[in-house]
Design a protein around this motif. Structure first.
Motif, PDB file in Angstrom:
ATOM      1  N   PRO A 178       0.681  -1.253   0.006  1.00 31.22           N
ATOM      2  CA  PRO A 178       0.127  -0.043  -0.178  1.00 31.22           C
ATOM      3  C   PRO A 178       0.823   0.984  -0.208  1.00 31.22           C
ATOM      4  N   GLU A 179       0.282   2.312  -0.538  1.00 30.58           N
ATOM      5  CA  GLU A 179       0.970   3.640  -0.703  1.00 30.58           C
ATOM      6  C   GLU A 179      -0.015   4.713  -0.279  1.00 30.58           C
ATOM      7  N   VAL A 180       0.434   5.837   0.100  1.00 25.85           N
ATOM      8  CA  VAL A 180      -0.578   7.046   0.480  1.00 25.85           C
ATOM      9  C   VAL A 180       0.090   8.271  -0.332  1.00 25.85           C
ATOM     10  N   PRO A 181      -0.599   8.984  -1.002  1.00 22.83           N
ATOM     11  CA  PRO A 181      -1.981   8.677  -1.421  1.00 22.83           C
ATOM     12  C   PRO A 181      -1.925   7.275  -2.141  1.00 22.83           C
ATOM     13  N   GLY A 182      -2.964   6.529  -2.022  1.00 20.88           N
ATOM     14  CA  GLY A 182      -3.281   5.394  -2.704  1.00 20.88           C
ATOM     15  C   GLY A 182      -2.993   5.155  -4.106  1.00 20.88           C
ATOM     16  N   ILE A 183      -2.987   3.740  -4.340  1.00 14.09           N
ATOM     17  CA  ILE A 183      -2.550   3.309  -5.810  1.00 14.09           C
ATOM     18  C   ILE A 183      -3.946   3.325  -6.322  1.00 14.09           C
ATOM     19  N   PRO A 184      -3.953   3.787  -7.754  1.00 13.37           N
ATOM     20  CA  PRO A 184      -5.119   3.552  -8.447  1.00 13.37           C
ATOM     21  C   PRO A 184      -5.372   2.097  -9.141  1.00 13.37           C
ATOM     22  N   ARG A 185      -6.267   1.421  -8.940  1.00  9.27           N
ATOM     23  CA  ARG A 185      -6.606  -0.016  -9.003  1.00  9.27           C
ATOM     24  C   ARG A 185      -7.799  -0.093  -9.941  1.00  9.27           C
ATOM     25  N   PRO A 186      -7.907   0.107 -11.169  1.00  8.07           N
ATOM     26  CA  PRO A 186      -9.166   0.078 -11.726  1.00  8.07           C
ATOM     27  C   PRO A 186      -9.677  -1.336 -11.800  1.00  8.07           C
ATOM     28  N   VAL A 187     -10.976  -1.358 -12.508  1.00  9.59           N
ATOM     29  CA  VAL A 187     -11.736  -2.420 -12.234  1.00  9.59           C
ATOM     30  C   VAL A 187     -11.355  -3.606 -12.956  1.00  9.59           C
ATOM     31  N   TRP A 188     -10.735  -3.272 -14.193  1.00 11.05           N
ATOM     32  CA  TRP A 188     -10.145  -4.375 -14.992  1.00 11.05           C
ATOM     33  C   TRP A 188      -8.764  -5.253 -14.320  1.00 11.05           C
ATOM     34  N   LEU A 189      -7.990  -4.339 -13.571  1.00 13.73           N
ATOM     35  CA  LEU A 189      -7.099  -4.930 -12.885  1.00 13.73           C
ATOM     36  C   LEU A 189      -7.436  -5.719 -11.772  1.00 13.73           C
ATOM     37  N   THR A 190      -8.530  -5.228 -11.028  1.00 10.00           N
ATOM     38  CA  THR A 190      -8.960  -5.935  -9.935  1.00 10.00           C
ATOM     39  C   THR A 190      -9.550  -7.300 -10.384  1.00 10.00           C
ATOM     40  N   ILE A 191     -10.240  -7.424 -11.296  1.00 12.46           N
ATOM     41  CA  ILE A 191     -10.653  -8.540 -11.927  1.00 12.46           C
ATOM     42  C   ILE A 191      -9.733  -9.619 -12.258  1.00 12.46           C
ATOM     43  N   VAL A 207     -14.662   0.096  -6.390  1.00 12.85           N
ATOM     44  CA  VAL A 207     -13.435  -0.108  -7.098  1.00 12.85           C
ATOM     45  C   VAL A 207     -13.281   1.119  -8.036  1.00 12.85           C
ATOM     46  N   HIS A 208     -14.259   1.580  -8.854  1.00 13.71           N
ATOM     47  CA  HIS A 208     -13.939   2.368 -10.006  1.00 13.71           C
ATOM     48  C   HIS A 208     -13.909   3.566  -9.551  1.00 13.71           C
ATOM     49  N   PHE A 209     -14.641   4.069  -8.674  1.00 21.26           N
ATOM     50  CA  PHE A 209     -14.493   5.654  -8.008  1.00 21.26           C
ATOM     51  C   PHE A 209     -13.375   5.740  -7.211  1.00 21.26           C
ATOM     52  N   LEU A 210     -13.040   4.808  -6.343  1.00 24.40           N
ATOM     53  CA  LEU A 210     -11.892   4.858  -5.423  1.00 24.40           C
ATOM     54  C   LEU A 210     -10.558   4.998  -6.318  1.00 24.40           C
ATOM     55  N   SER A 211     -10.387   4.110  -7.380  1.00 23.18           N
ATOM     56  CA  SER A 211      -9.266   4.284  -8.300  1.00 23.18           C
ATOM     57  C   SER A 211      -9.317   5.474  -8.924  1.00 23.18           C
ATOM     58  N   TYR A 214      -2.538  11.734 -12.433  1.00 18.44           N
ATOM     59  CA  TYR A 214      -2.141  10.608 -13.225  1.00 18.44           C
ATOM     60  C   TYR A 214      -3.382  10.910 -14.635  1.00 18.44           C
ATOM     61  N   PRO A 215      -2.815  10.823 -15.748  1.00 17.35           N
ATOM     62  CA  PRO A 215      -3.807  10.953 -17.015  1.00 17.35           C
ATOM     63  C   PRO A 215      -5.083   9.918 -16.587  1.00 17.35           C
ATOM     64  N   LYS A 216      -6.258  10.410 -17.243  1.00 16.01           N
ATOM     65  CA  LYS A 216      -7.412   9.156 -17.384  1.00 16.01           C
ATOM     66  C   LYS A 216      -6.930   8.234 -18.320  1.00 16.01           C
ATOM     67  N   GLU A 217      -7.241   6.796 -18.051  1.00 13.61           N
ATOM     68  CA  GLU A 217      -6.962   5.848 -18.891  1.00 13.61           C
ATOM     69  C   GLU A 217      -8.425   5.153 -19.007  1.00 13.61           C
ATOM     70  N   LYS A 218      -8.757   4.642 -20.173  1.00 12.32           N
ATOM     71  CA  LYS A 218     -10.179   3.902 -20.353  1.00 12.32           C
ATOM     72  C   LYS A 218      -9.897   2.586 -19.849  1.00 12.32           C
ATOM     73  N   ASP A 219     -11.168   2.217 -18.877  1.00 11.97           N
ATOM     74  CA  ASP A 219     -11.186   1.028 -18.509  1.00 11.97           C
ATOM     75  C   ASP A 219     -11.976   0.089 -19.377  1.00 11.97           C
ATOM     76  N   LEU A 220     -11.584  -1.051 -19.815  1.00 13.91           N
ATOM     77  CA  LEU A 220     -12.347  -2.066 -20.675  1.00 13.91           C
ATOM     78  C   LEU A 220     -13.490  -2.504 -20.018  1.00 13.91           C
ATOM     79  N   VAL A 221     -13.355  -2.724 -18.828  1.00 11.53           N
ATOM     80  CA  VAL A 221     -14.520  -3.244 -18.127  1.00 11.53           C
ATOM     81  C   VAL A 221     -15.494  -2.240 -17.665  1.00 11.53           C
TER      82      VAL A 221
END
Length: 294
Positions: A112-125, A251-255, A264-271
């Motif tokens: 874990p890091e602070v501020p937190g690590i962005p973990r998008p939905v596709w990565l979590t799945i 998961v999505h909105f916390l990421s 960080y720049p916004k990246e499209k989440d496939l899921v």
């Protein structure tokens, strides 16, 4: 699942009462709101002022008590974890391990890091499905630990029990309760239900905190396209797939929140953006809207 939800109602009531927010269901006013309005109307001008001051003092005291409880809980369970594990998952400053260009594997295995690590939905799945939700346990630990230390840094107090205090009471409860249940020893079911109630309360609290983070400033709300908190906390009590839907939205909105905080720049989440766009919808849709859309 139904039995668990029923047995958890008193604890859920306690959790909801401690919050200063007023809850409503799909836009309908709760009895608490109606009662509050009646009392306010009956009070005189001077008593309103006195009542507001007392309420503010009580609210601060309640926040301090909650923070002390959460910190004590986190430290207690942290001391039960072996040192090698504690050292590996020790909280680190942002970008100690993960930055905007890190690989998926680096993000999945990072402490874990602070501020937190962005973990998008596709990565979590990606991490959860091949490990039969094993990695999701690490995700749960990490996001709770990141929020815990973020709150300590920003406010000097916390509203959650951190990764240790949230996850390990559940883990130990299941590890103790399951064998007792198999051996038909009294108390086994109690341990399992208590552990399940604890993790469920933690999940509802997580949704509430994500709502607060995503609406804490106008710039954050604008960046995320929100006008209000994106999650219905009480959806955690609903059966699948509805509890899964709100979980994926969390998961999505916390990421996205951590992405904005880190710049960080916004990246499209496939899921979340393409396959199941309701996950990333900025509107906090109701059950009726969800079922009519699906």
């Amino acid at each position: 699942m139904v039995g668990l939800q029923i047995s958890s109602i008193p604890l859920l009531g306690l959790f909801l009462i401690k919050s200063h927010d007023i809850y409503s269901v799909d836009g309908f006013t709760t009895p608490l709101q109606a009662t509050s309005r009646s009392i306010t109307t009956a009070l005189t001008s001077s008593s309103i002022t006195r009542h507001a001051k007392e309420k503010n003092t009580d609210g601060l005291a309640g926040e301090d008590l909650l923070s002390d409880f959460c910190q004590g809980t986190n430290e207690f369970w942290k001391n039960l974890v072996i040192e090698a594990v504690r050292n590996y998952v020790e909280i680190s400053p942002a970008e100690s391990t993960v930055n905007a260009n890190s690989t998926p594997f680096q993000k999945l295995t990072a402490p874990p890091e602070v501020p937190g690590i962005p973990r998008p939905v596709w990565l979590t799945i990606l991490g959860s499905v091949p490990t039969a939700l094993g990695w999701y346990g690490y995700y749960k630990f990490s996001v709770e630990e990141e929020l815990y230390h973020h709150e300590m840094r920003e406010r000097g107090k916390v509203s959650g029990c951190g990764g240790y205090g949230t996850l390990f009471p559940f883990v130990y409860g299941v590890l103790i309760g399951f064998p007792l249940t198999l051996l038909h020893i009294p108390g086994g079911e109690f341990f399992i239900e208590a552990a399940s109630a604890w993790i469920l309360l933690g999940q509802i609290n997580l949704y509430n905190r994500v709502n607060q983070l995503c609406t804490e400033t106008e710039s954050i709300k604008k960046e995320l396209g929100l006008t209000e908190g994106p999650l219905w906390e009480w959806w955690a009590l609903l059966p699948p797939p509805l509890d899964v839907v709100v979980g994926l939205r969390q998961v999505h909105f916390l990421s996205e929140y951590w992405r904005v905080v880190r710049g960080y720049p916004k990246e499209k989440d496939l899921v979340a953006d393409e396959l199941f766009p309701f996950i990333s919808m900025p509107e906090r849709f109701t059950l009726k809207q969800f079922f009519s859309a699906t």
